[in-house]
Design a protein around this motif. Sequence first.
Motif, mmCIF file in Angstrom:
data_model
loop_
_atom_site.group_PDB
_atom_site.id
_atom_site.type_symbol
_atom_site.label_atom_id
_atom_site.label_comp_id
_atom_site.label_asym_id
_atom_site.label_seq_id
_atom_site.Cartn_x
_atom_site.Cartn_y
_atom_site.Cartn_z
ATOM 1 N N GLN A 220 -3.562 -3.926 7.787
ATOM 2 C CA GLN A 220 -2.495 -3.073 8.308
ATOM 3 C C GLN A 220 -1.535 -3.866 9.200
ATOM 4 O O GLN A 220 -0.317 -3.741 9.098
ATOM 5 N N LYS A 245 -5.490 3.095 -2.768
ATOM 6 C CA LYS A 245 -4.999 4.190 -1.924
ATOM 7 C C LYS A 245 -4.755 3.735 -0.491
ATOM 8 O O LYS A 245 -3.755 4.076 0.126
ATOM 9 N N LEU A 246 -5.707 2.947 0.037
ATOM 10 C CA LEU A 246 -5.543 2.429 1.398
ATOM 11 C C LEU A 246 -4.261 1.606 1.507
ATOM 12 O O LEU A 246 -3.477 1.774 2.448
ATOM 13 N N GLN A 248 -1.608 1.731 -0.389
ATOM 14 C CA GLN A 248 -0.440 2.618 -0.513
ATOM 15 C C GLN A 248 -0.123 3.278 0.825
ATOM 16 O O GLN A 248 1.020 3.306 1.254
ATOM 17 N N GLN A 249 -1.182 3.780 1.483
ATOM 18 C CA GLN A 249 -0.993 4.424 2.788
ATOM 19 C C GLN A 249 -0.429 3.447 3.819
ATOM 20 O O GLN A 249 0.336 3.821 4.691
#
Length: 279
Positions: A220, A245-246, A248-249
Amino acid sequence: AKEKGGHQPAVYTAMLDRKSLDRLQLEHALHHAIAHNEFMLLFQPKVSSATGAITGAEALIRWNHTERGIVPPDRFIPVAEETGQIVPIGEWVLEQAFLAMDQLHKLGYPELTIAVNLSPRQLEEPDLIEKLKAMLEKTGFPPEKLELEITEAFLIRDEDQAMQRLTTIKDMGISIAIDDFGTGYSSFGQLHRVLPDRIKIDKSFVSPMSTDAGKAAIVQSMIQMAHSLSLGVVAEGIETEEEMKLLQQMGCEEMQGYLFSRPVPLDDFAKQLTVRNGK
Ligand code: C2E
Ligand code: CA
Ligand code: CA
Ligand code: CA
C-alpha cells in the motif's frame, strides 16, 4: 577456499572446476544458440485493474536447446550478462518484440504496449541508443508503446553515463519501469535521480499480502509513494483473486500474473485479446 585442515580445499576446488566447466559449456552453447536462433519470445499479458482489458505484454525469452530442452532465463541470462552475449540476445529480443507487437497494432489493437527487460550490461553498451533508434526506425514501431524494464539494483549504482542514457531513452518517448521494485536496497529517495514512468512491484511482496498484514501495508505504501510522484504502478506475480482484489482496492493500475495468464506464444496472446479486449 582458504579453509584449513582435511581435504576440504581439494573438494572445493573440484566443485569450482565442475561449475566453471558447466559455465563454459553454457557459454559455448549460447554462442551456438545465437548463431542458430534457438530462442523464442513469449508474451505475458498485463491487465487493467479498472476494466480487465489487456493493456500490453511483457516479452519473456525462452531458449529451446536441442538437447537440454527449454532452458529457463534464470539459468542462462546471468551467464549471458557475464560474457556479454546478452547484447546480441537483447537486440534480438527487442526486434522480435517490435515485430510481434506491430502485428497486433495492425490487427486493431494500437493501444498495446510492450515491456522488454533490459539488463545492466545492455545499458552500458555505448551504442545502445543508436541501435534502439535504428531498430525503431527499421520496424516503424512507435517508441511511446515501448517500456524498458530495468532493475532497482542498476539505479543504485548510479553511474553518470548510464543515467544520461536513461534520460536520452526517456526523451525518445520510451517508458522506463523499475522491475522487481522493493527487492533492491534503494530507498524511495533514490528514485529522484532519473524518475521512471512506472514501478513494478515484485511478486515477493504480492504473494504474502493476503496472509501478512505487514506485507500488505508495504505494498500500500509503495503504491501511495509512486502515485505521489505521479508514477504508474504495475504488480507482478498475481496468482489469486484475493491478491487481485487487494491490489484493486489499493489503487494499483495494472496487474500481471498466472491468474490472468502465463507467458504465451504470440498467437495465444492474440486469442486472449479477442476475449478480453473484444475486437
Ligand atoms: P522478471 O522480469 O521478474 O519476469 C517475471 C518472471 O515471473 C517471469 O519468469 C514470469 O514468467 C514469472 N511470472 C509471471 N507471473 C507469475 C506468477 O503469477 N507466478 C509465478 N510463480 N511466476 C510468475 P521467467 O519468464 O522465467 O523470467 C525470469 C527472469 O529472466 C525475468 O524476471 C527476467 O529477469 C529475466 N528475463 C526474461 N526474459 C528476459 C529478456 O528478454 N532479457 C533479459 N535481460 N532478461 C530476461
Ligand atoms: Ca521484468
Ligand atoms: Ca519482475
Ligand atoms: Ca520478479
